[in-house]
Design an enzyme around this catalytic site. Structure first.
Site, PDB file in Angstrom:
ATOM      1  N   LYS A 190       0.879  -1.180   0.000  1.00 25.96           N
ATOM      2  CA  LYS A 190       0.000   0.000   0.000  1.00 25.96           C
ATOM      3  C   LYS A 190       0.909   1.221   0.000  1.00 25.96           C
ATOM      4  CE  LYS A 190      -1.889   3.055   1.892  1.00 25.96           C
ATOM      5  NZ  LYS A 190      -1.722   4.479   1.473  1.00 25.96           N
ATOM      6  N   GLU A 265       9.747   1.956  10.726  1.00 29.65           N
ATOM      7  CA  GLU A 265      10.767   2.987  10.498  1.00 29.65           C
ATOM      8  C   GLU A 265      10.041   4.319  10.506  1.00 29.65           C
ATOM      9  OE1 GLU A 265      13.048   2.069   7.055  1.00 29.65           O
ATOM     10  OE2 GLU A 265      13.934   0.333   8.033  1.00 29.65           O
ATOM     11  N   CYS A 299      13.971  11.005   6.259  1.00 30.86           N
ATOM     12  CA  CYS A 299      13.900  10.626   7.676  1.00 30.86           C
ATOM     13  C   CYS A 299      15.251  10.779   8.363  1.00 30.86           C
ATOM     14  CB  CYS A 299      13.401   9.204   7.814  1.00 30.86           C
ATOM     15  SG  CYS A 299      14.403   8.028   6.910  1.00 30.86           S
ATOM     16  N   GLU A 396       9.496  17.105  14.186  1.00 33.55           N
ATOM     17  CA  GLU A 396       9.979  16.830  12.836  1.00 33.55           C
ATOM     18  C   GLU A 396       9.222  17.713  11.838  1.00 33.55           C
ATOM     19  OE1 GLU A 396       8.833  13.079  10.933  1.00 33.55           O
ATOM     20  OE2 GLU A 396      10.910  12.818  10.307  1.00 33.55           O
TER      21      GLU A 396
HETATM   22  P1  NAD Z   1       2.456   8.815   7.066  1.00 26.38           P
HETATM   23  O1  NAD Z   1       2.648   8.099   8.353  1.00 26.38           O
HETATM   24  O2  NAD Z   1       1.460   9.899   6.999  1.00 26.38           O
HETATM   25  O3  NAD Z   1       2.033   7.782   5.910  1.00 26.38           O
HETATM   26  C1  NAD Z   1       2.819   6.664   5.597  1.00 26.38           C
HETATM   27  C2  NAD Z   1       1.926   5.587   5.011  1.00 26.38           C
HETATM   28  O4  NAD Z   1       1.014   5.143   6.005  1.00 26.38           O
HETATM   29  C3  NAD Z   1       1.084   6.028   3.825  1.00 26.38           C
HETATM   30  O5  NAD Z   1       1.039   4.999   2.866  1.00 26.38           O
HETATM   31  C4  NAD Z   1      -0.278   6.241   4.453  1.00 26.38           C
HETATM   32  O6  NAD Z   1      -1.345   6.082   3.537  1.00 26.38           O
HETATM   33  C5  NAD Z   1      -0.302   5.127   5.478  1.00 26.38           C
HETATM   34  N1  NAD Z   1      -1.243   5.310   6.581  1.00 26.38           N
HETATM   35  C6  NAD Z   1      -1.702   6.465   7.121  1.00 26.38           C
HETATM   36  N2  NAD Z   1      -2.569   6.200   8.122  1.00 26.38           N
HETATM   37  C7  NAD Z   1      -2.647   4.850   8.227  1.00 26.38           C
HETATM   38  C8  NAD Z   1      -3.369   3.961   9.072  1.00 26.38           C
HETATM   39  N3  NAD Z   1      -4.198   4.411  10.020  1.00 26.38           N
HETATM   40  N4  NAD Z   1      -3.213   2.640   8.910  1.00 26.38           N
HETATM   41  C9  NAD Z   1      -2.371   2.153   7.969  1.00 26.38           C
HETATM   42  N5  NAD Z   1      -1.686   2.946   7.119  1.00 26.38           N
HETATM   43  C10 NAD Z   1      -1.816   4.272   7.257  1.00 26.38           C
HETATM   44  O7  NAD Z   1       3.897   9.307   6.633  1.00 26.38           O
HETATM   45  P2  NAD Z   1       4.276  10.245   5.389  1.00 26.38           P
HETATM   46  O8  NAD Z   1       3.860  11.636   5.700  1.00 26.38           O
HETATM   47  O9  NAD Z   1       3.801   9.593   4.148  1.00 26.38           O
HETATM   48  O10 NAD Z   1       5.875  10.116   5.412  1.00 26.38           O
HETATM   49  C11 NAD Z   1       6.726  10.939   6.138  1.00 26.38           C
HETATM   50  C12 NAD Z   1       7.154  10.274   7.442  1.00 26.38           C
HETATM   51  O11 NAD Z   1       7.855   9.056   7.175  1.00 26.38           O
HETATM   52  C13 NAD Z   1       8.142  11.114   8.238  1.00 26.38           C
HETATM   53  O12 NAD Z   1       7.787  11.091   9.596  1.00 26.38           O
HETATM   54  C14 NAD Z   1       9.466  10.413   8.034  1.00 26.38           C
HETATM   55  O13 NAD Z   1      10.435  10.635   9.022  1.00 26.38           O
HETATM   56  C15 NAD Z   1       9.042   8.992   7.961  1.00 26.38           C
HETATM   57  N6  NAD Z   1      10.071   8.161   7.323  1.00 26.38           N
HETATM   58  C16 NAD Z   1      10.857   7.354   8.098  1.00 26.38           C
HETATM   59  C17 NAD Z   1      11.867   6.590   7.523  1.00 26.38           C
HETATM   60  C18 NAD Z   1      12.769   5.737   8.372  1.00 26.38           C
HETATM   61  O14 NAD Z   1      13.498   4.933   7.811  1.00 26.38           O
HETATM   62  N7  NAD Z   1      12.757   5.863   9.676  1.00 26.38           N
HETATM   63  C19 NAD Z   1      12.067   6.647   6.148  1.00 26.38           C
HETATM   64  C20 NAD Z   1      11.254   7.484   5.384  1.00 26.38           C
HETATM   65  C21 NAD Z   1      10.243   8.227   5.991  1.00 26.38           C
END
Ligand code: NAD
Length: 502
Positions: A190, A265, A299, A396
């Site tokens: 997804k 992550e 990230c 962040e």
């Molecule tokens: P997000 O958490 O908003 O969304 C990530 C994914 O989760 C999307 O596909 C979204 O549709 C899905 N999602 C949202 N709500 C959900 C739920 N209730 N149940 C299941 N899935 C759900 O994150 P974003 O804004 O897309 O990405 C940015 C974030 O990702 C930042 O916080 C960044 O630090 C983090 N990130 C971390 C790493 C790492 O390796 N630690 C790497 C890349 C990004």
């Protein structure tokens, strides 16, 4: 010779079929529309419509999970060298379509071509790395005692869900999907709703490379619909998630009823600590690169600069000069260093932190403004004179936004560095070896680079501590998540068995 005009023309050719048919799901080897209709995906460059995208619901997730369940026994039983060959074919096809992937990624996410052209190839590398490990993924240990021979082996956990964010989505998803497939798991992916384009290209590539139907399934959709349904589905045995920390905690709750195994992550507020004995020119390059590359939507970005007070003024002067020269522009222009923020929602968030920083009394030393009236461009931003308690030092922002704090000595630097809820990466600049050892040992982070920026070596563990994650990716650590350990003890003779009731 690639330039903006050539890139735009080539991209237009690649997008034509999506404009006609939309970005569809791929379930059990078939293109399917979302049962929730379609949603629109727009380019952050000029806000234009890219394509309609399938809006998957719980029904589509159910179909994909069933397809993944049906495909699992044969895929898990396939000899490792055959899985290896298919994964290498996927890598070949990624390389063959690297330009298309990079162009689509830039247009869909706003990331600059100079970084995305390499990110597509990194995706291929991820597949090759785990392809080569597939034949040995099940290997175990022999742990003999005088009475028993204990033999361990690993088995894939079953169908797994992979949920990914919108930052460098192609590269990042290969890093999750490749080890899952190499381990013998089947996958439902997804992707983030803001960046569906290259996830579709990866699904097509997997299909074309000969991955049996149902081994890899793509369901687009919204997090609270498709994403939530995936985390709750009883046939999905584990969820590998990359995204925000608060989404991670929602997923943990959603997966509780089905006892979902999770790998997270999550976010970061990573410190880069510069001591006055460091190679300051190299430190300056690394500080700039690690917050402003990839639009700061990274990230592992070093979003907090901790600079020793003895060199702070000089360092800030050089920093501001360089930040003001960073080339912001069209992501498909090879000269561009920073593109637009992914989406209006995210742009609004980044801009809101400029007001927050000012209100908290930090000094806006560079950037802080929107550029242009179309697209979500933000000038690279620096706040100085910040304190550790300020929101811009704790939260962040996930954009081209650097908060600078000063420290007097090592103890104060460590206190500030460890003062946030996060613990993903840390960067340390010093030429004092003993201090580097001492400081890195006490720094609360899953990954630390000393006198370096983020240079990734695939066999090393990738992941964070505290609110930055649970679990590690990379090398064998990935297999620990996607596989179950099994121990079988064989009696070597007639050891004493207690005789109750005899
Ligand atoms: P997000 O958490 O908003 O969304 C990530 C994914 O989760 C999307 O596909 C979204 O549709 C899905 N999602 C949202 N709500 C959900 C739920 N209730 N149940 C299941 N899935 C759900 O994150 P974003 O804004 O897309 O990405 C940015 C974030 O990702 C930042 O916080 C960044 O630090 C983090 N990130 C971390 C790493 C790492 O390796 N630690 C790497 C890349 C990004």
């Amino acid at each position: 010779m690639s330039d903006l005009a050539t890139h735009l023309a080539t991209l237009d050719g690649h997008l034509a079929r999506f404009r006609d048919k939309g970005i569809l799901n791929l379930i059990g080897g078939h293109d399917t529309p979302g049962s929730g209709g379609m949603f629109e995906t727009h380019s952050p460059v000029d806000e234009s419509l890219i394509a309609q995208t399938a809006r998957g619901t719980a029904a589509d997730i159910d179909a994909a999970a069933k397809a993944a369940k049906a495909a699992f026994p044969a895929w898990a039983a396939m000899p490792g060298d055959k899985r290896k060959a298919i994964l290498h074919r996927i890598a070949d096809l990624i390389e063959a379509r690297a330009e298309e992937i990079a162009l689509c990624e830039c247009w869909d996410t706003g990331q600059a071509w100079r970084f995305m052209s390499k990110a597509a190839l990194r995706g291929a590398e991820n597949f090759r790395f785990f392809a080569d490990l597939a034949p040995s993924a099940r290997d175990g240990k022999s742990l003999p005692t005088t009475d028993h021979l204990n033999v361990t082996s690993r088995k894939p956990v079953g169908p797994v869900g992979v949920i990914t964010p919108w930052n460098t989505p192609f590269m990042l998803s290969t890093w999750k999907i490749a080890p899952a497939l190499a381990a013998g798991c089947t996958v439902v992916h997804k992707p983030a709703e803001f960046s569906p384009l290259t996830a579709r290209l990866l699904a097509e590539i997997c299909h074309e490379a000969g991955l049996p139907p149902g081994v890899f399934n793509l369901v687009n959709g919204l997090g609270e619909e498709a994403g939530k349904a995936l985390t709750e589905h009883p046939d999905i045995k584990a969820i590998s998630f990359v995204g925000e920390s608060r989404t991670g905690s929602m997923i943990m709750k959603q997966g509780a009823d089905t006892l979902k195994r999770v790998h997270f992550e999550l976010g970061g507020k990573n410190p880069v600590v510069v001591f006055d004995d460091a190679d300051l020119d190299r430190a300056l390059d690394a500080v700039i690169f690690m917050i402003y590359s990839l639009n700061g939507e990274r990230c592992t970005s070093s979003s907090r600069l901790l600079v020793q007070d003895t060199i702070a003024d000089e360092f800030h002067t050089k920093l501001v000069d360089r930040i003001n020269l960073i080339k912001l522009g069209h992501p498909l222009d090879p000269a561009t260093e920073i593109g637009p923020m992914i989406h209006k929602t995210h742009f609004d968030k980044v801009i809101s932190y400029i007001g927050i920083g000012k209100a908290d009394g930090a000094i806006l030393a560079a950037g802080g403004n929107r550029v242009g009236e179309k697209g979500w461009f933000v000038r690279p931003t620096l706040f100085t004179n910040a304190h550790s308690e300020m929101r811009i030092s704790q939260e962040e922002v996930f954009g081209p936004f650097l908060t600078s704090l000063t420290f007097q000595d090592e103890a104060e630097a460590l206190k500030i560095a460890n003062s946030t809820a996060y613990g993903l990466t840390g960067y340390l600049w010093t030429n004092d070896l003993t201090r580097a050892l001492r400081f890195s040992d006490a720094l609360e982070a899953g990954m630390i680079w000393v006198n370096s920026e983020n240079v990734r070596h695939l066999p090393t563990p990738f992941g964070g501590v505290k609110a930055s994650g649970i679990g590690r990716d990379g090398g064998d650590w990935s297999f620990e998540f996607y596989m179950e350990q099994k121990n079988t003890a064989f009696a070597l003779g007639h050891h004493n068995i207690q005789r109750l009731g005899a």
